[in-house]
Write a protein that holds these residues in place. Structure first.
Motif, PDB file in Angstrom:
ATOM      1  N   ALA A   3      -1.622  -7.762  -5.143  1.00 48.10           N
ATOM      2  CA  ALA A   3      -1.407  -7.074  -3.859  1.00 48.10           C
ATOM      3  C   ALA A   3       0.045  -6.646  -3.761  1.00 48.10           C
ATOM      4  O   ALA A   3       0.959  -7.468  -3.923  1.00 48.10           O
ATOM      5  CB  ALA A   3      -1.775  -7.990  -2.697  1.00 48.10           C
ATOM      6  N   LEU A   4       0.268  -5.365  -3.479  1.00 44.54           N
ATOM      7  CA  LEU A   4       1.615  -4.810  -3.383  1.00 44.54           C
ATOM      8  C   LEU A   4       2.232  -5.182  -2.043  1.00 44.54           C
ATOM      9  O   LEU A   4       1.729  -4.804  -0.990  1.00 44.54           O
ATOM     10  CB  LEU A   4       1.555  -3.292  -3.555  1.00 44.54           C
ATOM     11  N   VAL A   5       3.361  -5.914  -2.105  1.00 44.44           N
ATOM     12  CA  VAL A   5       4.032  -6.378  -0.887  1.00 44.44           C
ATOM     13  C   VAL A   5       5.193  -5.468  -0.518  1.00 44.44           C
ATOM     14  O   VAL A   5       5.323  -5.022   0.622  1.00 44.44           O
ATOM     15  CB  VAL A   5       4.513  -7.833  -1.059  1.00 44.44           C
ATOM     16  N   SER A   6       6.039  -5.187  -1.477  1.00 47.19           N
ATOM     17  CA  SER A   6       7.204  -4.328  -1.218  1.00 47.19           C
ATOM     18  C   SER A   6       7.390  -3.406  -2.408  1.00 47.19           C
ATOM     19  O   SER A   6       7.091  -3.765  -3.555  1.00 47.19           O
ATOM     20  CB  SER A   6       8.466  -5.164  -0.978  1.00 47.19           C
ATOM     21  N   THR A   7       7.880  -2.209  -2.132  1.00 47.95           N
ATOM     22  CA  THR A   7       8.045  -1.196  -3.172  1.00 47.95           C
ATOM     23  C   THR A   7       9.521  -0.919  -3.401  1.00 47.95           C
ATOM     24  O   THR A   7      10.371  -1.115  -2.526  1.00 47.95           O
ATOM     25  CB  THR A   7       7.332   0.104  -2.769  1.00 47.95           C
ATOM     26  N   GLN A  33      11.632  -1.549  -9.275  1.00 48.47           N
ATOM     27  CA  GLN A  33      10.923  -2.813  -9.244  1.00 48.47           C
ATOM     28  C   GLN A  33      10.118  -2.934  -7.949  1.00 48.47           C
ATOM     29  O   GLN A  33      10.556  -2.445  -6.907  1.00 48.47           O
ATOM     30  CB  GLN A  33      11.888  -4.003  -9.372  1.00 48.47           C
ATOM     31  N   SER A  34       8.966  -3.565  -8.042  1.00 40.31           N
ATOM     32  CA  SER A  34       8.115  -3.811  -6.882  1.00 40.31           C
ATOM     33  C   SER A  34       7.670  -5.267  -6.913  1.00 40.31           C
ATOM     34  O   SER A  34       7.650  -5.907  -7.984  1.00 40.31           O
ATOM     35  CB  SER A  34       6.907  -2.877  -6.882  1.00 40.31           C
ATOM     36  N   GLN A  35       7.322  -5.797  -5.761  1.00 40.61           N
ATOM     37  CA  GLN A  35       6.909  -7.188  -5.646  1.00 40.61           C
ATOM     38  C   GLN A  35       5.440  -7.270  -5.236  1.00 40.61           C
ATOM     39  O   GLN A  35       4.983  -6.519  -4.366  1.00 40.61           O
ATOM     40  CB  GLN A  35       7.793  -7.934  -4.636  1.00 40.61           C
ATOM     41  N   PHE A  36       4.755  -8.223  -5.849  1.00 43.53           N
ATOM     42  CA  PHE A  36       3.320  -8.375  -5.654  1.00 43.53           C
ATOM     43  C   PHE A  36       2.986  -9.823  -5.311  1.00 43.53           C
ATOM     44  O   PHE A  36       3.762 -10.754  -5.595  1.00 43.53           O
ATOM     45  CB  PHE A  36       2.541  -7.964  -6.917  1.00 43.53           C
ATOM     46  N   ILE A  37       1.810 -10.014  -4.701  1.00 48.64           N
ATOM     47  CA  ILE A  37       1.233 -11.324  -4.429  1.00 48.64           C
ATOM     48  C   ILE A  37      -0.042 -11.462  -5.237  1.00 48.64           C
ATOM     49  O   ILE A  37      -0.843 -10.526  -5.309  1.00 48.64           O
ATOM     50  CB  ILE A  37       0.926 -11.514  -2.930  1.00 48.64           C
ATOM     51  N   ASP A  38      -0.213 -12.624  -5.844  1.00 48.11           N
ATOM     52  CA  ASP A  38      -1.448 -12.910  -6.557  1.00 48.11           C
ATOM     53  C   ASP A  38      -2.482 -13.428  -5.554  1.00 48.11           C
ATOM     54  O   ASP A  38      -2.316 -14.505  -4.985  1.00 48.11           O
ATOM     55  CB  ASP A  38      -1.197 -13.951  -7.645  1.00 48.11           C
TER      56      ASP A  38
END
Length: 364
Positions: free
Chosen positions: A100-104, A108-113
């Motif tokens: 799940a894309l949290v921040s773009t 680099q982007s941050q995701f949640i499993d």
């Protein structure tokens, strides 16, 4: 002939097949190839119908999403702590993972499993816009709900069935009577009249459109009524008369002659003797007329216009599609118009197919 003599040819045929397996294999392959070709042709023929049904069930947002799959679907999301995040297929060192894309970010982007949301955020290097979004099946039944709430379907269905019933009564009575007359009575110049009748099939509708329009509108003032759509049917149809005449001529005369000796007049013979033997042909004519009346849009648009008091369902759906030019709504309206004729044909296909054979050849 005894039972043993009867079974001898059958046993001989079985032994011949066992002795000649290549012939049996050849027949199997030829039959299989024929069936395969038939299924391929059927699949190609039904492909537009399948596309229409699938498109009718697609959400409107999916129509403009070039990355969406072919089936009705929507982008998958994941809800965490009251926030909703889109799901993407992300390539990682452990392989392709659904995150799940949290921040773009630009690099680099941050995701949640979703499998372990309490773990720390996963940082992924790359352009997230090039990732493939994850989709879940979503059938937009609301397209049909919107269509039914936007149009007065109960009234339009009543209008359509009214046109169908009046047209069926008129065209069946007139065509049956005329066809029976051509098939049973030696009229003076009857063959010439029949040939003239068949020749009218070759006349394009555009040739007769102007005089009929002038008569209906300027002479009889039937604009805004259903009369221009049904009055002409009470004078028969050349195609239906031809099919019925072929069927009547294929029937044996013995029963009619017996009824005539008993004092039955021509009308009684037609009703009591001929029609009970001609139900497949009559059902076929009724089906053809039903399909014609159900899909009628040209005459309705000319003589009824936007008069909602008599608007049939096919013309109303076509008008609605021009006002709401969204592809899924257009296909939803087409599915609605298509469903009822298909159901009716499926229920009565036995009579329809039988009549196609009877009217195409003479009985012996």
């Amino acid at each position: 002939m005894t039972a043993s003599e009867t079974t001898q040819p059958i046993q001989a045929s079985v032994q011949e097949v066992k002795r000649n397996p290549p012939a049996r294999l050849g027949r199997f392959l030829s039959t299989g190839a024929y069936n395969l070709l038939a299924w391929l042709v059927l699949a190609v023929y039904l492909l537009p119908v399948a596309f229409m049904v699938v498109t009718a069930l697609k959400p409107t947002d999916q129509l403009s999403d070039n990355n969406a799959p072919w089936y009705p679907s929507r982008p998958a999301t994941y809800t965490f702590q009251g926030h909703t995040f889109p799901l993407y297929q992300v390539p990682t060192a452990q392989g392709m993972r659904k995150l799940a894309l949290v921040s773009t970010g630009r690099k680099q982007s941050q995701f949640i499993d979703p499998q372990d949301p309490q773990a720390r955020l996963i940082t992924w290097s790359g352009d997230y816009q090039k990732l493939r979004a994850d989709y879940v099946a979503d059938f937009a039944w609301g397209n049909f709900t919107r269509l039914f709430t936007s149009l007065p379907f109960p009234k339009m269905m009543m209008n359509t069935f009214l046109l169908v019933m009046i047209g069926e009564i008129g065209v069946l009575i007139s065509s049956i009577v005329v066809a029976y007359g051509f098939s049973r009575f030696p009229l003076p110049g009857g063959d010439l009249l029949f040939y003239v009748l068949i020749a009218t099939i070759l006349i394009p509708d555009k040739v007769t459109f102007i005089p009929t329009f002038f008569s209906y509108v300027k002479v009889f003032h039937w604009t805004g009524t259903i009369l221009p759509l049904v009055v002409n049917l009470f004078f028969g149809n050349a195609v239906y008369i031809f099919l019925l005449r072929q069927n009547f001529k294929s029937l044996p005369l013995d029963l009619e002659e017996s009824a005539q000796l008993d004092g039955a007049n021509p009308l009684r013979r037609l009703i009591s003797v001929v029609l009970p033997q001609s139900w497949p042909a009559v059902v076929t004519i009724a089906l053809l007329q039903f399909f014609y009346a159900w899909n009628e849009t040209r005459l309705a648009s000319i003589y009824l216009g936007t008069n909602s008091n008599f608007m049939p369902v096919s013309f109303a759906v076509q008008t609605y599609q021009s006002l709401v030019p969204i592809q899924n709504m257009i296909e939803a309206g087409s599915v609605v118009v298509l469903v009822i004729p298909v159901v009716i044909l499926f229920v009565s296909q036995r009579f329809f197919m039988r009549s196609m054979v009877i009217t195409g050849m003479e009985k012996r």
